[in-house]
Design a protein around this motif. Structure first.
Motif, PDB file in Angstrom:
ATOM      1  N   LYS A 142      18.572 -35.974  -0.220  1.00 14.60           N
ATOM      2  CA  LYS A 142      19.396 -36.191  -1.412  1.00 14.60           C
ATOM      3  C   LYS A 142      19.804 -34.864  -2.036  1.00 14.60           C
ATOM      4  O   LYS A 142      20.977 -34.664  -2.403  1.00 14.60           O
ATOM      5  N   ARG A 143      18.856 -33.941  -2.138  1.00 16.64           N
ATOM      6  CA  ARG A 143      19.168 -32.636  -2.721  1.00 16.64           C
ATOM      7  C   ARG A 143      20.184 -31.876  -1.873  1.00 16.64           C
ATOM      8  O   ARG A 143      21.122 -31.238  -2.384  1.00 16.64           O
ATOM      9  N   LEU A 144      20.031 -31.943  -0.566  1.00 13.35           N
ATOM     10  CA  LEU A 144      20.971 -31.262   0.324  1.00 13.35           C
ATOM     11  C   LEU A 144      22.369 -31.839   0.174  1.00 13.35           C
ATOM     12  O   LEU A 144      23.361 -31.096   0.149  1.00 13.35           O
ATOM     13  N   ARG A 145      22.468 -33.159   0.086  1.00 11.19           N
ATOM     14  CA  ARG A 145      23.785 -33.777  -0.100  1.00 11.19           C
ATOM     15  C   ARG A 145      24.400 -33.383  -1.439  1.00 11.19           C
ATOM     16  O   ARG A 145      25.597 -33.100  -1.533  1.00 11.19           O
ATOM     17  N   ASP A 146      23.578 -33.376  -2.470  1.00 10.85           N
ATOM     18  CA  ASP A 146      24.082 -33.021  -3.802  1.00 10.85           C
ATOM     19  C   ASP A 146      24.640 -31.600  -3.827  1.00 10.85           C
ATOM     20  O   ASP A 146      25.675 -31.340  -4.460  1.00 10.85           O
ATOM     21  N   ASP A 147      23.978 -30.676  -3.132  1.00 15.32           N
ATOM     22  CA  ASP A 147      24.355 -29.268  -3.239  1.00 15.32           C
ATOM     23  C   ASP A 147      25.286 -28.770  -2.134  1.00 15.32           C
ATOM     24  O   ASP A 147      26.070 -27.835  -2.367  1.00 15.32           O
ATOM     25  N   THR A 166      24.013 -19.546   5.123  1.00 16.79           N
ATOM     26  CA  THR A 166      24.621 -19.454   3.792  1.00 16.79           C
ATOM     27  C   THR A 166      25.790 -20.430   3.689  1.00 16.79           C
ATOM     28  O   THR A 166      26.672 -20.454   4.552  1.00 16.79           O
ATOM     29  N   PHE A 167      25.776 -21.235   2.628  1.00 19.00           N
ATOM     30  CA  PHE A 167      26.842 -22.197   2.335  1.00 19.00           C
ATOM     31  C   PHE A 167      27.552 -21.753   1.051  1.00 19.00           C
ATOM     32  O   PHE A 167      26.886 -21.463   0.045  1.00 19.00           O
ATOM     33  N   SER A 168      28.877 -21.709   1.070  1.00 20.23           N
ATOM     34  CA  SER A 168      29.636 -21.252  -0.093  1.00 20.23           C
ATOM     35  C   SER A 168      30.769 -22.213  -0.409  1.00 20.23           C
ATOM     36  O   SER A 168      31.322 -22.868   0.477  1.00 20.23           O
ATOM     37  N   GLY A 169      31.102 -22.268  -1.700  1.00 23.88           N
ATOM     38  CA  GLY A 169      32.223 -23.082  -2.147  1.00 23.88           C
ATOM     39  C   GLY A 169      32.074 -23.480  -3.593  1.00 23.88           C
ATOM     40  O   GLY A 169      30.960 -23.527  -4.126  1.00 23.88           O
ATOM     41  N   PHE A 170      33.221 -23.748  -4.236  1.00 24.58           N
ATOM     42  CA  PHE A 170      33.218 -24.192  -5.640  1.00 24.58           C
ATOM     43  C   PHE A 170      32.461 -23.196  -6.530  1.00 24.58           C
ATOM     44  O   PHE A 170      31.735 -23.584  -7.453  1.00 24.58           O
ATOM     45  N   ASP A 171      32.640 -21.898  -6.226  1.00 20.90           N
ATOM     46  CA  ASP A 171      32.000 -20.818  -6.995  1.00 20.90           C
ATOM     47  C   ASP A 171      30.477 -20.895  -6.967  1.00 20.90           C
ATOM     48  O   ASP A 171      29.800 -20.436  -7.900  1.00 20.90           O
ATOM     49  N   LYS A 172      29.940 -21.473  -5.914  1.00 20.79           N
ATOM     50  CA  LYS A 172      28.485 -21.557  -5.762  1.00 20.79           C
ATOM     51  C   LYS A 172      28.089 -21.046  -4.389  1.00 20.79           C
ATOM     52  O   LYS A 172      28.917 -20.984  -3.477  1.00 20.79           O
ATOM     53  N   GLU A 173      26.834 -20.690  -4.255  1.00 21.15           N
ATOM     54  CA  GLU A 173      26.318 -20.250  -2.960  1.00 21.15           C
ATOM     55  C   GLU A 173      24.868 -20.704  -2.825  1.00 21.15           C
ATOM     56  O   GLU A 173      24.076 -20.585  -3.760  1.00 21.15           O
ATOM     57  N   PHE A 174      24.556 -21.258  -1.661  1.00 21.08           N
ATOM     58  CA  PHE A 174      23.200 -21.694  -1.361  1.00 21.08           C
ATOM     59  C   PHE A 174      22.794 -21.125  -0.008  1.00 21.08           C
ATOM     60  O   PHE A 174      23.641 -20.896   0.863  1.00 21.08           O
ATOM     61  N   VAL A 175      21.498 -20.919   0.160  1.00 18.49           N
ATOM     62  CA  VAL A 175      20.967 -20.435   1.436  1.00 18.49           C
ATOM     63  C   VAL A 175      19.913 -21.421   1.917  1.00 18.49           C
ATOM     64  O   VAL A 175      18.969 -21.736   1.188  1.00 18.49           O
ATOM     65  N   LEU A 176      20.111 -21.927   3.116  1.00 24.56           N
ATOM     66  CA  LEU A 176      19.126 -22.812   3.739  1.00 24.56           C
ATOM     67  C   LEU A 176      18.320 -21.969   4.729  1.00 24.56           C
ATOM     68  O   LEU A 176      18.879 -21.456   5.703  1.00 24.56           O
TER      69      LEU A 176
END
Length: 639
Positions: free
Chosen positions: A73-78, A99-109
Motif C-alpha cells: 500500500k505504501r509503495l502504491r501511494d508513493d 531512485t523514483f522521481s516525479g511530481f517534485d518528489k523523489e524516493f529511493v527503494l
C-alpha cells in the motif's frame, strides 16, 4: 540460489538500460518478501520488474498474489506514476538503490540481497519510510524513521583484484577455494569457476600458491568478472545438489545443464520457479500440518484397535477354558484344576483391597469369589464382547478421520493449484497503441495519450496511410495503415467510429459526433512561425472528409494472429469477424477495472484455456476511458 555481487552489477546495468524512460504503472504483491512492478512507456512495450529479498530481475511472467505484503500500500501511494531515474549498486555489495522521481518528489527503494534480504523505501535523504524487516543487531539498526546506513563492507572488491591482495594467502593454510570466496565475498560457485579456469586444485592450501598461480588467478578472475558485467555471456541453467542455479558464463565441463538465451531469462526461470514453489509450500503448509496431526491420531487408533482386539481374544480364551472345566464337573474357581487352567492362559485370581479379580495379562475383570465357574466364564464372555464393541467404536472414529484427511488432501491440491501465473507474451509493435483490424483486414492504430498521439504520427505515418481525428476536444489520432488506391468504404467508417468512441465522447456520452480523415501530407508536425503546439498536437491543413457517427458502441474480443492470441477493441463489425469471442459494450455503468474483471470472467467461461492467460490489466488497457457496461457476450468460434 543466492545472487552474487558481480551478477548484481550486470543486472543493475541491464535493468537501468531497459527501464530508461519508463514509469510505474502498477505494483503487485507476490508474497511477503517479493513485489512486482509493472513499468509503462508510451512508445515501448510494458516491462515487469521483480524486486525480492532473493534478487531483482526482469520477468516474463506475472505471478498471482500468494501472500499479503506489508509494503504494497505504501509503495502504491508513493511510487505510482513515478519514473525510474536511476539504478545503482553500492560497490560490489549485494545492495541496489532504485531512485523514483516525479511530481517534485523523489524516493529511493533500497534492495538488500544478502542474509534474509530486505526492501526499504526511503525519501531523498535516505530516511526510512517503510521496510519489510526491522533490524537491530550489534553493528546495525534499521527502523522506520531512521536514516539508512549500509552494513560494513565485507571483503575486497573483486573488480580491483591484484597480486598484492594475495599477501595474506602466503601465511594461511586455508584451501584456496575457501580463502578466495571469503576474501572477495564470492559465492562458492564463482571461486570454484575461477580456480578451475586457472587450472588450480580447489583444495590447494593458500600458502602453497606459486607466483605464477597467483598471476593466473588474477588474470582469470579479471577476465571472468568483466565478461559477466559486460554481458559477454554463455548462460546456462545447472542442476546442483541444492537445486537449480544459473550461470552467466557456463562452467567448462559442467554436466546436466540447459543453455538459455540470456542470463536474465535464466534468472527469471530459476527465481520465478523458486517463488512459485515457495508459494505452493506456504499455501499447503497449514493443511499439511493438520493432515499430519490426523494421521498421528489414526496411527494411535490402529494401535488401540490391535491392543483391544488382543485383550478381547485373551479374555474370550479364558472364558472358553473355564466353560470346558465346568463340563468336566469343576464348579469352584478355587479348585486347583481351575487355578492350573487359568495359569495356562496367562491368568490368575488376585485380590486388591478385598475385591477379587481375574487378571488376564494386564487386564483385570472383577468377579465374586464364590461365583460358579459357569457364572465367571459368562462374565468373562460379556467383558470380551464389550471390548469387541469398543473396537468398532474406534474403527468408526478412524474412518471419520480418514475421510477428513482425504478432504484436506484435496484442499491441499486446490491450494497449490491456486498458485498460478500468466506468461507474458512478446507483443507486436502496434499493441502499445489502441489498435484493431478492419473488416478489410487493414490495421488501424490510435493514440492513448499525448505521447502516443505524437508517436504514431511522427514514427508510423506513411504516404499510403490515412489520418483520422474527431471534432471533440481530447480526440485521439488514428491511422489507417497501407490503404489501397481504391479506398475501402467500410474501413473508413470503422476507423472514424473508433476515433469518436475513444475520445471524450465516450466518457461524457456525447452522441451524434463526427470524425474526419485526411491524407498524410495534410499533417504538419511543426507549428506556424510564432505559434506553439501542445505535445501530441499537429496542424491539419486542407479539406477534411467528415463521417457522421450516430452511435457509441464498441466490441472487445480475443483474436488470433501470428500464432498467438491478443485482446483487441474496436467497432463491432470487424471485431465480430476476427475474434473467437467478443463482448459488446456501451457508455455508462461501471468503472474500467470492474468491467475488465467481468469481461475476463465471461471470456474464461467461453474459452478457458485461452482467456485465462490474460490479466485484468490486459482488458483495462483496451477499454475506452470512462464507465462502460456490457450488453452482449458472444462465442463466435472464428478459426
Amino acid at each position: 540460489m543466492a545472487l552474487a555481487g558481480i551478477e548484481l552489477t550486470f543486472l543493475v546495468k541491464e535493468i537501468a538500460r531497459a527501464a530508461d524512460g519508463y514509469y510505474v504503472n502498477n505494483i503487485y504483491a507476490i508474497n511477503r518478501n517479493s513485489i512486482l512492478f509493472k513499468l509503462h512507456h508510451p512508445e515501448k512495450p510494458d516491462i515487469f520488474l521483480v524486486l525480492s529479498t532473493i534478487g531483482m530481475w526482469l520477468t516474463g511472467i506475472k505471478i498471482d498474489q500468494i501472500e499479503e505484503n506489508r509494503m504494497i500500500k505504501r509503495l502504491r501511494d508513493d511510487l505510482l506514476r513515478m519514473k525510474i531515474t536511476k539504478i545503482e549498486q553500492i560497490g560490489v555489495e549485494r545492495i541496489a538503490y532504485i531512485t523514483f522521481s516525479g511530481f517534485d518528489k523523489e524516493f529511493v527503494l533500497i534492495c538488500e540481497f544478502f542474509g534474509d534480504g530486505n526492501l526499504l523505501l526511503c525519501d531523498s535523504n535516505l530516511k526510512i519510510l517503510a521496510l519489510l524487516h526491522s533490524i537491530e543487531v550489534r553493528h546495525r539498526e534499521l527502523k522506520v524513521g531512521m536514516t539508512y546506513a549500509p552494513p560494513p563492507q565485507m571483503g575486497l572488491n573483486i573488480f580491483d583484484i591484484n597480486e598484492k591482495n594475495f599477501d595474506e594467502a602466503r601465511s594461511v593454510t586455508t584451501p584456496i577455494a575457501r580463502w578466495l570466496g571469503r576474501t572477495f565475498g564470492l559465492p562458492a560457485k564463482y571461486a570454484e569457476q575461477i580456480l578451475n579456469l586457472a587450472k588450480i586444485n580447489l583444495e590447494t592450501p593458500a600458502d602453497h600458491l606459486t607466483h605464477d598461480d597467483i598471476k593466473q588467478i588474477v588474470q582469470v578472475a579479471s577476465t571472468l568478472t568483466k565478461r559477466i558485467v559486460s554481458g559477454q555471456h554463455e548462460p546456462a541453467i545447472l542442476k546442483t545438489e541444492k537445486g537449480l542455479d544459473v550461470y552467466p558464463v557456463k562452467p567448462d565441463g559442467a554436466q546436466d545443464t540447459e543453455n538459455v538465451p540470456t542470463f536474465m531469462e535464466g534468472l527469471d526461470r530459476v527465481l520465478s520457479k523458486t517463488l512459485l514453489e515457495q508459494g505452493k509450500k506456504a499455501q499447503s503448509t497449514e493443511i499439511d500440518k493438520k493432515i499430519s496431526e490426523l494421521q498421528s491420531v489414526i496411527d494411535e487408533q490402529d494401535r488401540a484397535v490391535q491392543q483391544v482386539k488382543e485383550k478381547s481374544e485373551s479374555i474370550a480364551k479364558v472364558a472358553k477354558a473355564l466353560f470346558a472345566l465346568s463340563s468336566q464337573g469343576v464348579i469352584s474357581i478355587a479348585d486347583p484344576r481351575s487355578i492350573e487352567t487359568l495359569k495356562s492362559q496367562n491368568a490368575e485370581i488376585i485380590k486388591e483391597k478385598g475385591i477379587t479379580y481375574v487378571k488376564i495379562n494386564s487386564e483385570k475383570v472383577q468377579i465374586k469369589e464364590n461365583s460358579s465357574i459357569p457364572a465367571i466364564a459368562s462374565l468373562l464372555y460379556d467383558e470380551s464382547k464389550k471390548q469387541a464393541s469398543a473396537i468398532q467404536y474406534i474403527l468408526n472414529l478412524r474412518e471419520k478421520n480418514q475421510i477428513a484427511i482425504e478432504k484436506l488432501r484435496k484442499q491441499s491440491v486446490t491450494a497449490k493449484d491456486s498458485i498460478s501465473y500468466t506468461q507474458m507474451q512478446k507483443k507486436s509493435w502496434f499493441e502499445r497503441y489502441r489498435w484493431f483490424f478492419t473488416s478489410d483486414d487493414l490495421l488501424a492504430i490510435g493514440g492513448r495519450d499525448s505521447s502516443s498521439n505524437s508517436a504514431i504520427i511522427r514514427k508510423h505515418l506513411a504516404k499510403s496511410d490515412k489520418v483520422f481525428h474527431a471534432e471533440v476536444f481530447g480526440s485521439p489520432f488514428f491511422i489507417l495503415k497501407d490503404v489501397p488506391e481504391q479506398i475501402p468504404f467500410d474501413s473508413l467508417n470503422e476507423v472514424a467510429h473508433a476515433t469518436v468512441c475513444f475520445s471524450r465522447a465516450w466518457r461524457e456520452a456525447m452522441y451524434g459526433m463526427s470524425a474526419y480523415w485526411i491524407n498524410p501530407e495534410q499533417v504538419k508536425k511543426a507549428a506556424p512561425s510564432g505559434q506553439f503546439l501542445a505535445k501530441g498536437s499537429f496542424v491539419l491543413e486542407g479539406q477534411k472528409n467528415f463521417v457522421k457517427i450516430s452511435d457509441l458502441v464498441l466490441a472487445i474480443g480475443i483474436m488470433k494472429k501470428d500464432n498467438r492470441h491478443m485482446i483487441t477493441c474496436g467497432p463491432p463489425e470487424p471485431i465480430k469477424k476476427n475474434c473467437i469471442c467478443f463482448a459488446i459494450i456501451k457508455p455508462g455503468g461501471s468503472d474500467m477495472p470492474d468491467v475488465a474483471k467481468k469481461l475476463r470472467s465471461d471470456f474464461i467461461k467461453l474459452e478457458e484455456d485461452i482467456a485465462k492467460n490474460f490479466t485484468v490489466d490486459d482488458y483495462v488497457r483496451v477499454l475506452p476511458a470512462g464507465q462502460s457496461h456490457i450488453t452482449e457476450v458472444v462465442h463466435s468460434k472464428v478459426d
